[in-house]
Motif scaffolding. Structure first.
Motif, PDB file in Angstrom:
ATOM      1  N   PRO A 176     -43.057  53.122  39.398  1.00 21.63           N
ATOM      2  CA  PRO A 176     -42.356  53.488  40.639  1.00 21.63           C
ATOM      3  C   PRO A 176     -40.838  53.341  40.546  1.00 21.63           C
ATOM      4  O   PRO A 176     -40.109  54.075  41.225  1.00 21.63           O
ATOM      5  N   ILE A 177     -40.350  52.418  39.700  1.00 26.68           N
ATOM      6  CA  ILE A 177     -38.906  52.277  39.547  1.00 26.68           C
ATOM      7  C   ILE A 177     -38.312  53.540  38.929  1.00 26.68           C
ATOM      8  O   ILE A 177     -37.269  54.051  39.366  1.00 26.68           O
ATOM      9  N   VAL A 178     -38.969  54.076  37.911  1.00 25.71           N
ATOM     10  CA  VAL A 178     -38.486  55.297  37.255  1.00 25.71           C
ATOM     11  C   VAL A 178     -38.528  56.479  38.220  1.00 25.71           C
ATOM     12  O   VAL A 178     -37.575  57.263  38.314  1.00 25.71           O
ATOM     13  N   ILE A 179     -39.622  56.605  38.956  1.00 26.27           N
ATOM     14  CA  ILE A 179     -39.742  57.706  39.918  1.00 26.27           C
ATOM     15  C   ILE A 179     -38.668  57.605  40.992  1.00 26.27           C
ATOM     16  O   ILE A 179     -38.028  58.598  41.363  1.00 26.27           O
ATOM     17  N   THR A 180     -38.473  56.406  41.506  1.00 24.67           N
ATOM     18  CA  THR A 180     -37.462  56.202  42.549  1.00 24.67           C
ATOM     19  C   THR A 180     -36.061  56.513  42.032  1.00 24.67           C
ATOM     20  O   THR A 180     -35.240  57.092  42.752  1.00 24.67           O
ATOM     21  N   PHE A 181     -35.787  56.145  40.788  1.00 20.21           N
ATOM     22  CA  PHE A 181     -34.480  56.440  40.203  1.00 20.21           C
ATOM     23  C   PHE A 181     -34.213  57.947  40.215  1.00 20.21           C
ATOM     24  O   PHE A 181     -33.110  58.397  40.555  1.00 20.21           O
ATOM     25  N   ILE A 182     -35.231  58.726  39.876  1.00 17.83           N
ATOM     26  CA  ILE A 182     -35.075  60.189  39.848  1.00 17.83           C
ATOM     27  C   ILE A 182     -34.867  60.740  41.256  1.00 17.83           C
ATOM     28  O   ILE A 182     -33.951  61.540  41.496  1.00 17.83           O
ATOM     29  N   VAL A 183     -35.698  60.308  42.207  1.00 21.69           N
ATOM     30  CA  VAL A 183     -35.586  60.786  43.587  1.00 21.69           C
ATOM     31  C   VAL A 183     -34.243  60.389  44.185  1.00 21.69           C
ATOM     32  O   VAL A 183     -33.562  61.188  44.841  1.00 21.69           O
ATOM     33  N   PHE A 184     -33.854  59.154  43.962  1.00 20.24           N
ATOM     34  CA  PHE A 184     -32.590  58.632  44.470  1.00 20.24           C
ATOM     35  C   PHE A 184     -31.407  59.432  43.918  1.00 20.24           C
ATOM     36  O   PHE A 184     -30.467  59.770  44.650  1.00 20.24           O
ATOM     37  N   THR A 185     -31.453  59.735  42.636  1.00 20.86           N
ATOM     38  CA  THR A 185     -30.382  60.498  41.997  1.00 20.86           C
ATOM     39  C   THR A 185     -30.242  61.888  42.610  1.00 20.86           C
ATOM     40  O   THR A 185     -29.132  62.402  42.790  1.00 20.86           O
ATOM     41  N   ILE A 186     -31.367  62.491  42.970  1.00 23.70           N
ATOM     42  CA  ILE A 186     -31.351  63.847  43.527  1.00 23.70           C
ATOM     43  C   ILE A 186     -30.937  63.866  44.995  1.00 23.70           C
ATOM     44  O   ILE A 186     -30.128  64.709  45.421  1.00 23.70           O
ATOM     45  N   LEU A 187     -31.453  62.944  45.799  1.00 24.30           N
ATOM     46  CA  LEU A 187     -31.293  63.022  47.252  1.00 24.30           C
ATOM     47  C   LEU A 187     -30.117  62.234  47.815  1.00 24.30           C
ATOM     48  O   LEU A 187     -29.492  62.653  48.787  1.00 24.30           O
ATOM     49  N   ALA A 188     -29.827  61.069  47.258  1.00 17.18           N
ATOM     50  CA  ALA A 188     -28.812  60.193  47.850  1.00 17.18           C
ATOM     51  C   ALA A 188     -27.411  60.810  47.734  1.00 17.18           C
ATOM     52  O   ALA A 188     -27.079  61.465  46.744  1.00 17.18           O
ATOM     53  N   LYS A 189     -26.618  60.575  48.755  1.00 19.98           N
ATOM     54  CA  LYS A 189     -25.245  61.080  48.776  1.00 19.98           C
ATOM     55  C   LYS A 189     -24.378  60.066  49.513  1.00 19.98           C
ATOM     56  O   LYS A 189     -24.716  59.610  50.597  1.00 19.98           O
ATOM     57  N   ASP A 190     -23.261  59.713  48.900  1.00 22.50           N
ATOM     58  CA  ASP A 190     -22.344  58.778  49.540  1.00 22.50           C
ATOM     59  C   ASP A 190     -21.674  59.434  50.745  1.00 22.50           C
ATOM     60  O   ASP A 190     -21.294  60.607  50.705  1.00 22.50           O
ATOM     61  N   SER A 191     -21.528  58.667  51.817  1.00 23.06           N
ATOM     62  CA  SER A 191     -20.841  59.173  53.006  1.00 23.06           C
ATOM     63  C   SER A 191     -19.378  59.465  52.680  1.00 23.06           C
ATOM     64  O   SER A 191     -18.751  58.746  51.896  1.00 23.06           O
ATOM     65  N   PRO A 192     -18.810  60.526  53.274  1.00 23.20           N
ATOM     66  CA  PRO A 192     -17.375  60.788  53.067  1.00 23.20           C
ATOM     67  C   PRO A 192     -16.504  59.713  53.707  1.00 23.20           C
ATOM     68  O   PRO A 192     -15.318  59.605  53.398  1.00 23.20           O
ATOM     69  N   ASN A 193     -17.093  58.921  54.595  1.00 19.41           N
ATOM     70  CA  ASN A 193     -16.336  57.864  55.282  1.00 19.41           C
ATOM     71  C   ASN A 193     -16.448  56.546  54.522  1.00 19.41           C
ATOM     72  O   ASN A 193     -16.985  55.566  55.022  1.00 19.41           O
ATOM     73  N   GLN A 194     -16.003  56.547  53.279  1.00 24.24           N
ATOM     74  CA  GLN A 194     -16.051  55.332  52.468  1.00 24.24           C
ATOM     75  C   GLN A 194     -14.827  54.471  52.753  1.00 24.24           C
ATOM     76  O   GLN A 194     -13.699  54.967  52.755  1.00 24.24           O
ATOM     77  N   PRO A 195     -15.020  53.176  53.001  1.00 24.59           N
ATOM     78  CA  PRO A 195     -13.865  52.289  53.241  1.00 24.59           C
ATOM     79  C   PRO A 195     -13.079  52.066  51.963  1.00 24.59           C
ATOM     80  O   PRO A 195     -13.576  52.307  50.857  1.00 24.59           O
ATOM     81  N   ALA A 196     -11.860  51.612  52.090  1.00 30.61           N
ATOM     82  CA  ALA A 196     -11.046  51.288  50.922  1.00 30.61           C
ATOM     83  C   ALA A 196     -11.710  50.157  50.141  1.00 30.61           C
ATOM     84  O   ALA A 196     -12.310  49.261  50.734  1.00 30.61           O
ATOM     85  N   PRO A 197     -11.654  50.204  48.805  1.00 34.19           N
ATOM     86  CA  PRO A 197     -12.282  49.152  47.996  1.00 34.19           C
ATOM     87  C   PRO A 197     -11.786  47.766  48.372  1.00 34.19           C
ATOM     88  O   PRO A 197     -10.592  47.553  48.592  1.00 34.19           O
ATOM     89  N   ALA A 198     -12.714  46.841  48.457  1.00 33.80           N
ATOM     90  CA  ALA A 198     -12.353  45.467  48.807  1.00 33.80           C
ATOM     91  C   ALA A 198     -11.839  44.726  47.579  1.00 33.80           C
ATOM     92  O   ALA A 198     -12.209  45.025  46.449  1.00 33.80           O
ATOM     93  N   THR A 199     -10.989  43.766  47.812  1.00 37.16           N
ATOM     94  CA  THR A 199     -10.470  42.913  46.746  1.00 37.16           C
ATOM     95  C   THR A 199     -11.052  41.513  46.894  1.00 37.16           C
ATOM     96  O   THR A 199     -11.671  41.179  47.917  1.00 37.16           O
ATOM     97  N   LEU A 200     -10.847  40.704  45.880  1.00 37.45           N
ATOM     98  CA  LEU A 200     -11.316  39.312  45.967  1.00 37.45           C
ATOM     99  C   LEU A 200     -10.625  38.591  47.121  1.00 37.45           C
ATOM    100  O   LEU A 200     -11.211  37.715  47.762  1.00 37.45           O
ATOM    101  N   LYS A 201      -9.391  38.991  47.397  1.00 37.43           N
ATOM    102  CA  LYS A 201      -8.669  38.398  48.520  1.00 37.43           C
ATOM    103  C   LYS A 201      -9.357  38.738  49.841  1.00 37.43           C
ATOM    104  O   LYS A 201      -9.414  37.904  50.761  1.00 37.43           O
ATOM    105  N   ASP A 202      -9.903  39.966  49.926  1.00 29.84           N
ATOM    106  CA  ASP A 202     -10.633  40.368  51.132  1.00 29.84           C
ATOM    107  C   ASP A 202     -11.872  39.496  51.328  1.00 29.84           C
ATOM    108  O   ASP A 202     -12.191  39.092  52.448  1.00 29.84           O
ATOM    109  N   TYR A 203     -12.575  39.241  50.229  1.00 26.23           N
ATOM    110  CA  TYR A 203     -13.751  38.370  50.325  1.00 26.23           C
ATOM    111  C   TYR A 203     -13.348  36.970  50.776  1.00 26.23           C
ATOM    112  O   TYR A 203     -14.018  36.356  51.613  1.00 26.23           O
TER     113      TYR A 203
END
Length: 408
Positions: A176-203
């Motif tokens: 199931p891990i291999v199957i999920t990897f394939i499905v995830f690769t095909i269907l998943a899409k990052d939102s265009p509303n991505q926040p700015a990358p966090a820094t260690l200072k942010d954490y």
């Protein structure tokens, strides 16, 4: 977007991918829970060693969630999820082919935490597509992937018993891990509303805020309680009620189903009634149920109590993450990793508490009473900050909220 209904909002293929990734990862993450009662036939383990074996994947997940949370902000949740699944295949293959000592199983257990760290990529993948008014439901649907626990408790011991070898279960888990990897690769899409990358200072800045620690406490009890119970209940039913491995796992499945499928309900109810009111009610219910369970009643009655408690914990998971995006909308990626890690730490300590108390006293009673007291501490903490939350959250999170909405 805010005016659209839930079905018109967001990105459904990514929401499904998030759920599937979380579901299969959870299945892998808790594999050692039910299998422990079979594995201990090959290794002479004390009660605390059994607890260590099932708790180490949770500890590994809590640590690695911070890493995957940082990666999610840097390279996006989709690529982070893909890397996470590829790395998860390593401990599965190792346990299948090479793990023949208790120390090697401890190594496998810790690396299985990679699957538990999926939380830090799966939830932002879904969350970033949805506006504030649908956060509870969207996060609840994605988080319902913890239903993968049901697959493990239902089938892991059956497969091990049928083949007469627990190693092969890890080989089957690769499919199931291999199957999920394939499905995830095909269907998943990052939102265009991505926040700015966090820094260690942010954490560091997040750790300097009181509410961060409070959400960590709350989630360590709801999610930590769910995953900790899911990994330890098979051992509990086996040692306390002398159930065979498959039957003990079946009773665990009954309890886990409740927590798995009621998480979206918790998010939805929190959207409607308010997360604060929901959490106070749920923690009170959990504290009462744990007090009853500490009496170690007959098997049928304790199973009913555990079923209801897991249902409440599952709804509590959804309720906590209905509040987090309201308080930390701009830092949701960072907070997902931090709060998720705290949930894993809670899941690590729960088996340790029950196992160590059992070894020290010969009974689980005191352990369950300690857990009941922790739930009561959560109620007190919420009551202390509730007034401040009502005044400081107004207008935050992208949707102006009234004091009534927040306090509800």
């Amino acid at each position: 977007m805010a005016g659209k209904g839930f079905m018109q909002a967001g990105h459904k293929p990514s929401l499904f991918s998030s759920f599937l990734y979380f579901d299969v990862s959870f299945m892998v993450w808790v594999l050692l829970g039910p299998l422990a009662v079979i594995i201990m036939g090959d290794f002479d383990m004390t009660a605390s060693q059994k607890a260590n074996l099932v708790a180490l994947p949770v500890l590994g997940g809590s640590i690695l969630r911070l890493v995957l949370g940082f990666m999610t902000d840097r390279i996006g949740p989709k690529r982070t999820g893909q890397i996470g699944m590829l790395l998860t295949m390593i401990p599965l293959f190792w346990a299948w082919q090479f793990a023949n000592t208790l120390s090697s199983m401890y190594f496998v257990a810790l690396l299985l935490g990679i699957a538990g760290a999926s939380f830090a990529a799966a939830l932002p993948l879904a969350s970033r597509w949805y506006p504030p008014q649908y956060q509870g439901l969207a996060m609840g649907i994605a988080g319902a992937g913890n239903s993968g626990t049901v697959i493990t408790t239902l089938f892991a011991n059956r497969i091990a018993t049928y083949y007469g070898d627990w190693h092969i279960v890890f080989g089957f888990a690769l499919i199931p891990i291999v199957i999920t990897f394939i499905v995830f690769t095909i269907l998943a899409k990052d939102s265009p509303n991505q926040p700015a990358p966090a820094t260690l200072k942010d954490y560091g800045r997040m750790f300097g805020q009181r509410d961060t620690w409070l959400f960590c406490l709350l989630y360590s009890v709801t999610f930590g309680g769910f995953v900790g119970m899911a990994t330890y209940l098979t051992i509990f039913f086996n040692t306390q009620y002398n159930l065979a491995p498959v039957r003990a796992a079946d009773f665990t499945t009954i309890c886990v189903i409740a927590g798995s499928f009621f998480r979206p309900v918790g998010g939805w109810l929190a959207d409607k009634l308010g997360g604060i009111r929901m959490l106070i009610t749920l923690y009170a219910g959990v504290a009462i149920l744990l007090a009853f369970i500490s009496g170690l009643p007959p098997l049928g009655f304790v199973t009913v109590l555990l079923f209801i408690m897991m249902m409440l914990l599952g709804m509590g998971n959804g309720a906590v993450f209905q509040l987090v995006p309201q308080r930390f909308r701009k830092e949701i990626g960072i907070m997902t990793g931090i709060v998720g890690a705290a949930g894993g730490i809670g899941g690590y300590f729960l088996p340790k508490i029950l196992g160590n108390v059992k070894e020290a006293t010969g009974s689980y009673s005191t352990g369950f009473l300690i857990l009941s007291g922790i739930a009561l501490i959560c109620i007190v903490a919420i009551l202390v900050v509730q007034k401040d939350w009502k005044s400081s959250w107004v207008g935050q999170g992208g949707r102006a909220q009234t004091t009534t909405e927040i306090s509800a």
